[in-house]
Enzyme design. Sequence first.
Site, mmCIF file in Angstrom:
data_model
loop_
_atom_site.group_PDB
_atom_site.id
_atom_site.type_symbol
_atom_site.label_atom_id
_atom_site.label_comp_id
_atom_site.label_asym_id
_atom_site.label_seq_id
_atom_site.Cartn_x
_atom_site.Cartn_y
_atom_site.Cartn_z
ATOM 1 N N CYS A 292 0.770 -1.309 -0.109
ATOM 2 C CA CYS A 292 -0.035 0.079 -0.044
ATOM 3 C C CYS A 292 0.837 1.235 0.057
ATOM 4 O O CYS A 292 1.993 1.480 0.655
ATOM 5 C CB CYS A 292 -0.795 -0.005 1.151
ATOM 6 S SG CYS A 292 -2.031 1.260 1.125
ATOM 7 N N CYS B 280 -0.026 5.204 6.872
ATOM 8 C CA CYS B 280 -0.710 4.631 8.405
ATOM 9 C C CYS B 280 0.402 4.016 9.201
ATOM 10 O O CYS B 280 0.753 3.137 8.901
ATOM 11 C CB CYS B 280 -1.913 3.849 7.965
ATOM 12 S SG CYS B 280 -2.815 4.454 6.706
ATOM 13 N N CYS C 61 -16.553 -9.263 5.006
ATOM 14 C CA CYS C 61 -16.055 -8.004 4.749
ATOM 15 C C CYS C 61 -14.545 -8.174 3.824
ATOM 16 O O CYS C 61 -13.647 -8.894 4.271
ATOM 17 C CB CYS C 61 -15.458 -7.312 6.061
ATOM 18 S SG CYS C 61 -14.782 -5.523 5.882
ATOM 19 N N ARG D 247 -18.453 -3.130 17.091
ATOM 20 C CA ARG D 247 -17.485 -4.244 16.849
ATOM 21 C C ARG D 247 -16.377 -4.191 17.533
ATOM 22 O O ARG D 247 -15.246 -3.614 17.409
ATOM 23 C CB ARG D 247 -17.305 -4.305 15.284
ATOM 24 C CG ARG D 247 -16.956 -5.259 14.630
ATOM 25 C CD ARG D 247 -16.715 -4.954 12.957
ATOM 26 N NE ARG D 247 -17.958 -4.881 12.477
ATOM 27 C CZ ARG D 247 -18.886 -5.598 12.001
ATOM 28 N NH1 ARG D 247 -18.356 -6.745 12.130
ATOM 29 N NH2 ARG D 247 -20.075 -5.181 11.527
HETATM 30 S S1 SF4 Z 1 -4.527 0.991 6.833
HETATM 31 FE FE1 SF4 Z 1 -3.349 2.553 5.499
HETATM 32 S S2 SF4 Z 1 -1.241 1.650 4.988
HETATM 33 FE FE2 SF4 Z 1 -2.816 0.038 5.591
HETATM 34 S S3 SF4 Z 1 -3.646 -0.652 3.868
HETATM 35 FE FE3 SF4 Z 1 -5.128 0.822 4.883
HETATM 36 S S4 SF4 Z 1 -4.486 2.645 3.562
HETATM 37 FE FE4 SF4 Z 1 -2.796 1.284 3.273
#
Ligand code: SF4
Length: 364
Positions: A54, A58, A98, A262
């Site tokens: 990704c 985060c 999900c 949840r």
């Molecule tokens: S939480 Fe953030 S870094 Fe992790 S997959 Fe989702 S968008 Fe990407």
Amino acid sequence: MSEIRHNWTKEEILEIYNKPLMELLYEAASVHRKYHDPNTVQVSTLLSIKTGGCPEDCGYCPQAARYHTDIEGNDLMTVQQVKAQALRAKASGSSRVCMGAAWRNVKDGPEFDQVLEMVRTINKLEMEVCCTLGMVTENQAKRLAEAGLYAYNHNLDTSEEYYKEVISTRGYQDRLDTIDNVRKTNVTVCSGGIIGMGEKVEDRAGMLVALSTLNPQPESVPINALVAVDGTPMEDEEPVEIWEMIRMVAVTRIVMPETQVRLSAGRTNMSREGQAMCFFAGANSIFAGDKLLTTPNPDVNEDMEMFNKLGLNPQKPFTKKVQPQTVEAEDSQYQPTGEKPKWSRPGHTIERNEEAKEKAKMLK
Ligand code: SF4
């Protein structure tokens, strides 16, 4: 039934959060009984349909490509693979699947078309379908709704203030805009957050203000306890104490009475007694399956054993809302628009994210 309030303030929420525990539990359990069957818990299975790689940063997430974690990435699963997993989940008592993809946002094209086909396929199995695919535009949300999507997950994660300490590649407003786009359809909203990321109790209250003042409030609010994964910027965070989890669940129940609260990531670190107190405090949904995207989760059989001991029953699909209809791709009223939405990229520096990125570079 009393009215749902959309004007909770941070001060009021903090006052509830800090009540003596027994009073807080009694109040939360009373609200819970008014709005829900206290012996029914909804069970969802979370499937990572596209793992890792990704581009976001985060700070809690092992799927962010920039950090050095040892998760195994995979390309988008096929519809058949997803169908097989959904059937397995249904057989073990899940009412909802999900599907999570490690994307910044949904892009029109063959991969999104494949996800839409997954939605159609699972809805036809008479299971609730939820997706968590990153930011979505109104048109994309409408296409998901038309395919038969029941819920869309997009977490606020934390308060607006603390969000800046967690993620620099998108803004809080993008989260709210995505929720707003989902609200323009019949798809229900699932949005919650994570505790234990180094935030203050005020930030937890701030997140609950942001969620409870949405009108309507989210139909589902996941409360996650951080699972600190090696290589991520939050690898050294101390585990959340069960008491904090119980308080967070109880306050969420009180300020969002109709919502399904949840119990999400972090359940492997909780005793059964701790989880039982969370159910008493108003949690009425869990994720089943030995993995939650990439982090460990209790085994389904263990969960069913716990349900038996506590006299809990899994909720049947479409108990809270009727099953959406599936429109086939060839009959769709909505086509890809080719729009290029301008999701934000604040790009401010978050020191611990930068340090984790540098450390990962050295290890590569
Ligand atoms: S939480 Fe953030 S870094 Fe992790 S997959 Fe989702 S968008 Fe990407």
